[in-house]
Design an enzyme around this catalytic site. Structure first.
Site, PDB file in Angstrom:
ATOM      1  N   ARG A  11       0.871  -1.179   0.000  1.00 20.79           N
ATOM      2  CA  ARG A  11       0.000   0.000   0.000  1.00 20.79           C
ATOM      3  C   ARG A  11       0.904   1.223   0.000  1.00 20.79           C
ATOM      4  O   ARG A  11       1.506   1.546   1.023  1.00 20.79           O
ATOM      5  CB  ARG A  11      -0.920  -0.029   1.227  1.00 20.79           C
ATOM      6  CG  ARG A  11      -1.528   1.323   1.547  1.00 20.79           C
ATOM      7  CD  ARG A  11      -2.651   1.248   2.539  1.00 20.79           C
ATOM      8  NE  ARG A  11      -2.319   0.772   3.863  1.00 20.79           N
ATOM      9  CZ  ARG A  11      -1.629   1.448   4.786  1.00 20.79           C
ATOM     10  NH1 ARG A  11      -1.152   2.645   4.514  1.00 20.79           N
ATOM     11  NH2 ARG A  11      -1.412   0.924   5.971  1.00 20.79           N
ATOM     12  N   HIS A  56      -3.558   4.380   4.816  1.00 24.15           N
ATOM     13  CA  HIS A  56      -4.658   3.418   4.976  1.00 24.15           C
ATOM     14  C   HIS A  56      -5.978   4.029   4.511  1.00 24.15           C
ATOM     15  O   HIS A  56      -6.776   3.402   3.830  1.00 24.15           O
ATOM     16  CB  HIS A  56      -4.775   3.002   6.445  1.00 24.15           C
ATOM     17  CG  HIS A  56      -6.003   2.185   6.730  1.00 24.15           C
ATOM     18  ND1 HIS A  56      -6.094   0.856   6.377  1.00 24.15           N
ATOM     19  CD2 HIS A  56      -7.201   2.520   7.274  1.00 24.15           C
ATOM     20  CE1 HIS A  56      -7.305   0.400   6.713  1.00 24.15           C
ATOM     21  NE2 HIS A  56      -7.982   1.387   7.261  1.00 24.15           N
ATOM     22  N   TYR A  93       4.074   5.573  11.515  1.00 28.28           N
ATOM     23  CA  TYR A  93       4.427   4.179  11.812  1.00 28.28           C
ATOM     24  C   TYR A  93       5.362   3.521  10.805  1.00 28.28           C
ATOM     25  O   TYR A  93       5.732   2.374  10.990  1.00 28.28           O
ATOM     26  CB  TYR A  93       3.153   3.331  11.988  1.00 28.28           C
ATOM     27  CG  TYR A  93       2.162   3.399  10.825  1.00 28.28           C
ATOM     28  CD1 TYR A  93       2.341   2.610   9.694  1.00 28.28           C
ATOM     29  CD2 TYR A  93       1.060   4.236  10.873  1.00 28.28           C
ATOM     30  CE1 TYR A  93       1.438   2.667   8.638  1.00 28.28           C
ATOM     31  CE2 TYR A  93       0.148   4.308   9.824  1.00 28.28           C
ATOM     32  CZ  TYR A  93       0.352   3.515   8.706  1.00 28.28           C
ATOM     33  OH  TYR A  93      -0.539   3.580   7.675  1.00 28.28           O
TER      34      TYR A  93
HETATM   35  C1  TPP Z   1     -14.166  -6.570  12.272  1.00 27.97           C
HETATM   36  C2  TPP Z   1     -13.390  -5.292  12.151  1.00 27.97           C
HETATM   37  N1  TPP Z   1     -12.390  -5.016  13.006  1.00 27.97           N
HETATM   38  C3  TPP Z   1     -11.677  -3.888  12.901  1.00 27.97           C
HETATM   39  C4  TPP Z   1     -11.982  -2.972  11.903  1.00 27.97           C
HETATM   40  C5  TPP Z   1     -11.167  -1.680  11.782  1.00 27.97           C
HETATM   41  N2  TPP Z   1     -10.255  -1.820  10.615  1.00 27.97           N
HETATM   42  C6  TPP Z   1     -10.576  -1.303   9.422  1.00 27.97           C
HETATM   43  S1  TPP Z   1      -9.411  -1.647   8.262  1.00 27.97           S
HETATM   44  C7  TPP Z   1      -8.443  -2.464   9.362  1.00 27.97           C
HETATM   45  C8  TPP Z   1      -7.141  -3.079   8.930  1.00 27.97           C
HETATM   46  C9  TPP Z   1      -7.299  -4.110   7.865  1.00 27.97           C
HETATM   47  O1  TPP Z   1      -6.041  -4.478   7.333  1.00 27.97           O
HETATM   48  P1  TPP Z   1      -5.931  -5.452   6.119  1.00 27.97           P
HETATM   49  O2  TPP Z   1      -6.849  -6.602   6.286  1.00 27.97           O
HETATM   50  O3  TPP Z   1      -4.481  -5.763   5.930  1.00 27.97           O
HETATM   51  O4  TPP Z   1      -6.497  -4.622   4.860  1.00 27.97           O
HETATM   52  P2  TPP Z   1      -5.954  -3.262   4.224  1.00 27.97           P
HETATM   53  O5  TPP Z   1      -6.605  -2.135   4.963  1.00 27.97           O
HETATM   54  O6  TPP Z   1      -4.471  -3.270   4.344  1.00 27.97           O
HETATM   55  O7  TPP Z   1      -6.413  -3.268   2.805  1.00 27.97           O
HETATM   56  C10 TPP Z   1      -9.039  -2.476  10.634  1.00 27.97           C
HETATM   57  C11 TPP Z   1      -8.447  -3.103  11.824  1.00 27.97           C
HETATM   58  C12 TPP Z   1     -13.044  -3.276  11.029  1.00 27.97           C
HETATM   59  N3  TPP Z   1     -13.394  -2.457  10.021  1.00 27.97           N
HETATM   60  N4  TPP Z   1     -13.710  -4.446  11.145  1.00 27.97           N
END
Ligand code: TPP
Ligand code: MG
Length: 329
Positions: free
Chosen positions: A235, A239, A248
């Site tokens: 990425r 985010h 970070y």
């Molecule tokens: C069940 C749940 N827990 C926490 C969140 C908050 N949250 C949103 S995105 C994220 C990180 C996800 O990381 P990843 O799966 O690597 O996907 P990326 O954002 O890198 O595409 C979190 C913890 C959420 N949306 N849903």
């Protein structure tokens, strides 16, 4: 590492055009967020090859894809109207404004790991009704550490369901690096424990992603069971538009990873004319999309109460009445 392109020139040019549309739309979406048009947005920069390569491998006459909140490239590759897809980020309705059944793309799902469960349920349905399609589900490195993913993969393995678990390992789950999400270092390696195939692929090489996903979808449709495809990518942006990655991770890391930018990697294999052509096409799509998004009107508030149940319950009808009264007051 394989060199690009390994597919037919025309096919490769087509994938590049869709990646470039994604890149330029992504930049525009960030600008629209800064201008206050979109309340928030989750940038795709760096993941165009992973998304376009995987979604382009679908057979839209029978397969179905299940996206997260960061799948603009998949929507573009599937031919979904970008206005209807990006409308999700306007937060004016339930998800995007496209028709999921017609598009073969489920509504974007912001529950981390959520789309994976839905895909497995859909795949069970496809197996039962014998339509022959496969589900392609997106999830991230962070999502892979959710309990839901274990349940979904185990269930899919037991029933040998037609599903492809497409993990975009983009290095980060907001501020947590993959090393803090994936014990053992590989999401693909976990497939062995569920009794099916897992492959790691260069997620910045659109042909490699396309080939791996096509193979996995073919296997799923022919009764060979699920596959995990782990696309190793990065990425490049934040985010979301409210995130500051400088808190970070280092600028050195970002610079080093930008050298494997999927757009520049693909550009190296194309003529100046092809690139100019693709830029012109992308600019047209961006202009049309911006105009379309700015023109969208907020739907009627009554829509909050529609589409919840086919036959609304008494409680829902009472809430609807109370809401109407509060609007008139
Ligand atoms: C069940 C749940 N827990 C926490 C969140 C908050 N949250 C949103 S995105 C994220 C990180 C996800 O990381 P990843 O799966 O690597 O996907 P990326 O954002 O890198 O595409 C979190 C913890 C959420 N949306 N849903
Ligand atoms: Mg991630």
């Amino acid at each position: 590492m394989r060199t690009l392109p390994t597919m037919d020139d025309a096919e490769f040019r087509d994938l590049f055009r869709r990646m470039l549309v994604t890149r330029r739309l992504d930049e525009e979406a960030i600008a629209l967020q800064r201008q206050g048009v979109l309340p928030a947005y989750a940038p795709v920069r760096g993941q165009e090859a992973a998304q376009v390569g995987s979604a382009a491998a679908l057979d839209l006459s029978r397969d179905f894809a299940f996206p997260t909140y960061r799948e603009l490239g998949a929507a573009v590759a599937m031919g979904v109207d970008p206005v209807a897809y990006l409308a999700m980020h306007l937060n004016i309705w339930h998800g995007g404004l496209y028709d999921p059944s017609a598009a073969r793309l489920a509504p974007p799902n912001a529950v981390v790991g959520g789309p994976v469960l839905h895909a497995v349920g859909w795949a069970m349905g496809a197996q039962l009704d014998g339509t022959g399609g496969a589900a392609l589900t997106y999830f991230g490195d962070g999502a892979s550490s959710q309990g839901d993913i274990h349940e979904a993969m185990n269930f899919a393995g037991v029933y040998r369901l037609p599903v492809v678990f497409f993990c975009q390992n983009n290095g980060w789950a907001i501020s947590l690096p993959t090393s803090r999400q994936v014990a053992g270092g590989s999401v693909a390696a976990r497939a062995a424990g569920y009794g099916f195939e897992g492959v790691q692929v260069d997620g910045n090489d659109v042909t490699a992603v396309f080939d791996a996903t096509r193979q996995a979808l073919d296997r799923a449709r022919s009764g060979g069971g699920p596959t995990v495809v782990e696309a190793m990518t990065y990425r490049l942006g934040p985010h979301s538009t409210s995130d500051d990655p400088g808190r970070y991770r280092s600028a050195e890391e970002e610079r080093a990873r930008a050298e494997r930018d999927p757009i520049s990697t693909a550009t190296a294999a194309l003529s100046a004319e092809d690139i100019a052509d693709a830029e012109e096409h992308a600019a047209t799509v961006v202009a049309r999309t911006t105009e379309g998004l700015r023109a969208l009107k907020t739907p009627a508030g009554d829509d909050m109460f529609r589409f919840v149940h086919r036959e609304p319950t008494a409680a829902l009808l009472a809430q609807h009445r109370a809401w109407k009264e509060s609007q008139d007051a």
